[in-house]
Design a protein around this motif. Structure first.
Motif, PDB file in Angstrom:
ATOM      1  N   ILE A  68       2.123  -1.049  -1.770  1.00  0.00           N
ATOM      2  CA  ILE A  68       1.696  -2.348  -1.779  1.00  0.00           C
ATOM      3  C   ILE A  68       2.343  -3.475  -1.403  1.00  0.00           C
ATOM      4  O   ILE A  68       1.081  -4.841  -1.165  1.00  0.00           O
ATOM      5  N   ALA A  69       2.692  -3.401  -0.035  1.00  0.00           N
ATOM      6  CA  ALA A  69       2.517  -4.290   1.064  1.00  0.00           C
ATOM      7  C   ALA A  69       1.256  -4.302   1.200  1.00  0.00           C
ATOM      8  O   ALA A  69       0.808  -5.401   1.955  1.00  0.00           O
ATOM      9  N   PHE A  70       0.239  -3.346   1.422  1.00  0.00           N
ATOM     10  CA  PHE A  70      -1.206  -3.501   1.371  1.00  0.00           C
ATOM     11  C   PHE A  70      -1.830  -4.403   1.039  1.00  0.00           C
ATOM     12  O   PHE A  70      -2.592  -5.132   1.374  1.00  0.00           O
ATOM     13  N   ALA A  71      -1.202  -4.115  -0.452  1.00  0.00           N
ATOM     14  CA  ALA A  71      -2.003  -5.258  -1.640  1.00  0.00           C
ATOM     15  C   ALA A  71      -1.040  -6.670  -1.351  1.00  0.00           C
ATOM     16  O   ALA A  71      -2.445  -7.693  -1.444  1.00  0.00           O
ATOM     17  N   ALA A  72      -0.592  -6.851  -0.916  1.00  0.00           N
ATOM     18  CA  ALA A  72      -0.420  -8.676  -0.606  1.00  0.00           C
ATOM     19  C   ALA A  72      -1.065  -8.557   0.837  1.00  0.00           C
ATOM     20  O   ALA A  72      -0.713 -10.143   1.013  1.00  0.00           O
ATOM     21  N   GLU A  73      -0.789  -7.787   2.115  1.00  0.00           N
ATOM     22  CA  GLU A  73      -1.078  -8.700   3.045  1.00  0.00           C
ATOM     23  C   GLU A  73      -2.503  -8.854   2.783  1.00  0.00           C
ATOM     24  O   GLU A  73      -2.962  -9.775   3.722  1.00  0.00           O
ATOM     25  N   SER A  74      -3.385  -7.819   2.102  1.00  0.00           N
ATOM     26  CA  SER A  74      -4.915  -8.380   1.573  1.00  0.00           C
ATOM     27  C   SER A  74      -5.552  -9.335   0.661  1.00  0.00           C
ATOM     28  O   SER A  74      -6.102  -9.465   0.699  1.00  0.00           O
ATOM     29  N   SER A  75      -4.052  -9.791   0.583  1.00  0.00           N
ATOM     30  CA  SER A  75      -4.205 -10.644  -0.775  1.00  0.00           C
ATOM     31  C   SER A  75      -4.862 -10.326  -2.058  1.00  0.00           C
ATOM     32  O   SER A  75      -5.838 -10.785  -2.178  1.00  0.00           O
ATOM     33  N   GLN A  76      -4.516  -9.199  -2.282  1.00  0.00           N
ATOM     34  CA  GLN A  76      -6.008  -8.511  -3.639  1.00  0.00           C
ATOM     35  C   GLN A  76      -5.157  -8.244  -4.287  1.00  0.00           C
ATOM     36  O   GLN A  76      -4.403  -7.000  -4.906  1.00  0.00           O
ATOM     37  N   LYS A  77      -4.230  -9.017  -5.470  1.00  0.00           N
ATOM     38  CA  LYS A  77      -4.401  -9.256  -6.528  1.00  0.00           C
ATOM     39  C   LYS A  77      -4.524  -7.602  -7.847  1.00  0.00           C
ATOM     40  O   LYS A  77      -3.660  -7.318  -8.360  1.00  0.00           O
ATOM     41  N   GLU A  78      -5.698  -8.047  -8.162  1.00  0.00           N
ATOM     42  CA  GLU A  78      -5.810  -6.737  -8.489  1.00  0.00           C
ATOM     43  C   GLU A  78      -5.360  -5.354  -8.546  1.00  0.00           C
ATOM     44  O   GLU A  78      -5.425  -4.589  -8.784  1.00  0.00           O
ATOM     45  N   LEU A  79      -5.280  -5.281  -7.112  1.00  0.00           N
ATOM     46  CA  LEU A  79      -5.225  -4.256  -6.456  1.00  0.00           C
ATOM     47  C   LEU A  79      -3.517  -3.944  -6.803  1.00  0.00           C
ATOM     48  O   LEU A  79      -3.186  -2.757  -7.453  1.00  0.00           O
ATOM     49  N   SER A  80      -2.893  -4.746  -6.447  1.00  0.00           N
ATOM     50  CA  SER A  80      -1.307  -4.254  -7.011  1.00  0.00           C
ATOM     51  C   SER A  80      -1.500  -3.822  -8.096  1.00  0.00           C
ATOM     52  O   SER A  80      -0.408  -3.798  -8.310  1.00  0.00           O
ATOM     53  N   TYR A  81      -2.042  -5.553  -8.905  1.00  0.00           N
ATOM     54  CA  TYR A  81      -1.909  -4.349 -10.404  1.00  0.00           C
ATOM     55  C   TYR A  81      -2.366  -3.168 -11.105  1.00  0.00           C
ATOM     56  O   TYR A  81      -1.747  -2.391 -11.456  1.00  0.00           O
ATOM     57  N   LYS A  82      -3.685  -2.603  -9.809  1.00  0.00           N
ATOM     58  CA  LYS A  82      -3.406  -1.311 -10.556  1.00  0.00           C
ATOM     59  C   LYS A  82      -2.444   0.231  -9.390  1.00  0.00           C
ATOM     60  O   LYS A  82      -2.573   0.691 -10.817  1.00  0.00           O
ATOM     61  N   TYR A  83      -2.159  -0.251  -8.694  1.00  0.00           N
ATOM     62  CA  TYR A  83      -1.023  -0.108  -7.723  1.00  0.00           C
ATOM     63  C   TYR A  83       0.260  -0.073  -8.811  1.00  0.00           C
ATOM     64  O   TYR A  83       1.283   1.362  -9.371  1.00  0.00           O
ATOM     65  N   ALA A  84       0.581  -1.254  -9.582  1.00  0.00           N
ATOM     66  CA  ALA A  84       1.830  -1.129 -10.581  1.00  0.00           C
ATOM     67  C   ALA A  84       1.334  -0.769 -11.977  1.00  0.00           C
ATOM     68  O   ALA A  84       2.743   0.118 -12.364  1.00  0.00           O
ATOM     69  N   ILE A  85       0.468  -0.553 -12.374  1.00  0.00           N
ATOM     70  CA  ILE A  85      -0.564   0.397 -13.615  1.00  0.00           C
ATOM     71  C   ILE A  85       0.072   1.396 -12.719  1.00  0.00           C
ATOM     72  O   ILE A  85       0.403   2.535 -13.952  1.00  0.00           O
ATOM     73  N   LEU A  86      -0.476   2.140 -11.823  1.00  0.00           N
ATOM     74  CA  LEU A  86      -0.360   3.616 -12.153  1.00  0.00           C
ATOM     75  C   LEU A  86       1.395   4.299 -11.599  1.00  0.00           C
ATOM     76  O   LEU A  86       1.728   4.986 -11.921  1.00  0.00           O
ATOM     77  N   ASN A  87       2.162   3.110 -11.107  1.00  0.00           N
ATOM     78  CA  ASN A  87       3.769   3.525 -11.414  1.00  0.00           C
ATOM     79  C   ASN A  87       4.477   3.212 -12.335  1.00  0.00           C
ATOM     80  O   ASN A  87       4.915   4.065 -12.732  1.00  0.00           O
ATOM     81  N   LEU A  88       3.731   2.856 -13.498  1.00  0.00           N
ATOM     82  CA  LEU A  88       3.395   2.586 -14.670  1.00  0.00           C
ATOM     83  C   LEU A  88       4.387   4.152 -15.291  1.00  0.00           C
ATOM     84  O   LEU A  88       4.369   4.708 -16.001  1.00  0.00           O
ATOM     85  N   LYS A  89       2.870   4.424 -14.916  1.00  0.00           N
ATOM     86  CA  LYS A  89       2.366   6.125 -15.774  1.00  0.00           C
ATOM     87  C   LYS A  89       2.975   7.076 -15.017  1.00  0.00           C
ATOM     88  O   LYS A  89       3.355   7.649 -15.906  1.00  0.00           O
ATOM     89  N   ARG A  90       3.076   6.771 -13.767  1.00  0.00           N
ATOM     90  CA  ARG A  90       4.252   7.843 -13.539  1.00  0.00           C
ATOM     91  C   ARG A  90       5.889   7.498 -14.111  1.00  0.00           C
ATOM     92  O   ARG A  90       6.317   8.712 -14.343  1.00  0.00           O
ATOM     93  N   GLU A  91       6.171   6.166 -14.190  1.00  0.00           N
ATOM     94  CA  GLU A  91       7.241   6.222 -15.012  1.00  0.00           C
ATOM     95  C   GLU A  91       7.140   6.742 -16.282  1.00  0.00           C
ATOM     96  O   GLU A  91       8.361   7.437 -16.782  1.00  0.00           O
ATOM     97  N   LYS A  92       6.477   6.927 -17.687  1.00  0.00           N
ATOM     98  CA  LYS A  92       5.725   7.055 -18.624  1.00  0.00           C
ATOM     99  C   LYS A  92       6.045   8.714 -18.789  1.00  0.00           C
ATOM    100  O   LYS A  92       6.519   9.698 -18.909  1.00  0.00           O
ATOM    101  N   LYS A  93       5.364   9.787 -17.294  1.00  0.00           N
ATOM    102  CA  LYS A  93       5.777  10.787 -17.117  1.00  0.00           C
ATOM    103  C   LYS A  93       6.551  11.282 -17.121  1.00  0.00           C
ATOM    104  O   LYS A  93       7.075  12.189 -17.354  1.00  0.00           O
ATOM    105  N   LEU A  94       7.844  10.789 -16.104  1.00  0.00           N
ATOM    106  CA  LEU A  94       8.623  11.311 -15.950  1.00  0.00           C
ATOM    107  C   LEU A  94       9.708  10.274 -17.529  1.00  0.00           C
ATOM    108  O   LEU A  94      11.759  10.725 -17.137  1.00  0.00           O
ATOM    109  N   ARG A  95       9.207   9.418 -18.425  1.00  0.00           N
ATOM    110  CA  ARG A  95       9.560   9.478 -18.867  1.00  0.00           C
ATOM    111  C   ARG A  95      11.240   8.544 -19.014  1.00  0.00           C
ATOM    112  O   ARG A  95      12.486   8.723 -19.794  1.00  0.00           O
ATOM    113  N   ASN A  96      10.632   7.659 -18.398  1.00  0.00           N
ATOM    114  CA  ASN A  96      11.759   6.670 -17.615  1.00  0.00           C
ATOM    115  C   ASN A  96      11.540   5.427 -18.725  1.00  0.00           C
ATOM    116  O   ASN A  96      10.592   4.519 -17.935  1.00  0.00           O
TER     117      ASN A  96
END
Length: 143
Positions: A68-96
């Motif tokens: 997330i820090a890398f995406a913010a530093e490189s000003s790539q919003k779409e990349l930060s969204y991609k990482y956030a979606i991966l984190n959502l998938k992780r939270e779902k897998k962990l049933r949070n």
């Protein structure tokens, strides 16, 4: 003989798979450390997060924060969204489920401003699938 052989083979295959995953994680970490190309580094972070998605460890969280820090530093919003979606998938897998709903709503509010339909659809898909992880919801839907 078979009862001894099968567990032994399963054990050997498990060790082999764990070693291969560890090697892949190490090579992705090296790419992240050594490359100066932002797109290559961004993709390496995404692959690294996908490899660690099932882990509930601090190692995953550290990698996620760095991505997330890398995406913010490189000003790539779409990349930060991609990482956030991966984190959502992780939270779902962990049933949070609470974390999934909270993060999904937050992301949808932010992405609504950027009008990225495929990204919105993916978030809504994860959020919708998470309702199935709620025991009471599944029982009520079946009735």
């Amino acid at each position: 003989m078979k009862s001894i052989l099968y567990p032994f083979l399963i054990f050997l295959l498990s060790v082999n798979c764990l070693t291969a995953q560890s090697q892949k994680i190490d090579s992705l970490a090296q790419v992240i450390k050594n490359t100066s190309d932002p797109s290559e580094k961004g993709e390496a972070y995404a692959l690294l997060l996908e490899e660690k998605i099932g882990e509930g460890s601090d190692d995953y969280l550290e990698s996620y924060r760095a991505a997330i820090a890398f995406a913010a530093e490189s000003s790539q919003k779409e990349l930060s969204y991609k990482y956030a979606i991966l984190n959502l998938k992780r939270e779902k897998k962990l049933r949070n489920t609470t974390a999934v709903f909270k993060q999904a709503d937050s992301l949808l509010a932010i992405i609504g401003e950027d009008n990225l339909l495929p990204t919105r659809l993916e978030i809504l898909s994860i959020k919708g699938a998470t309702y199935g992880d709620i025991p009471d919801y599944a029982a009520a839907a079946a009735a």
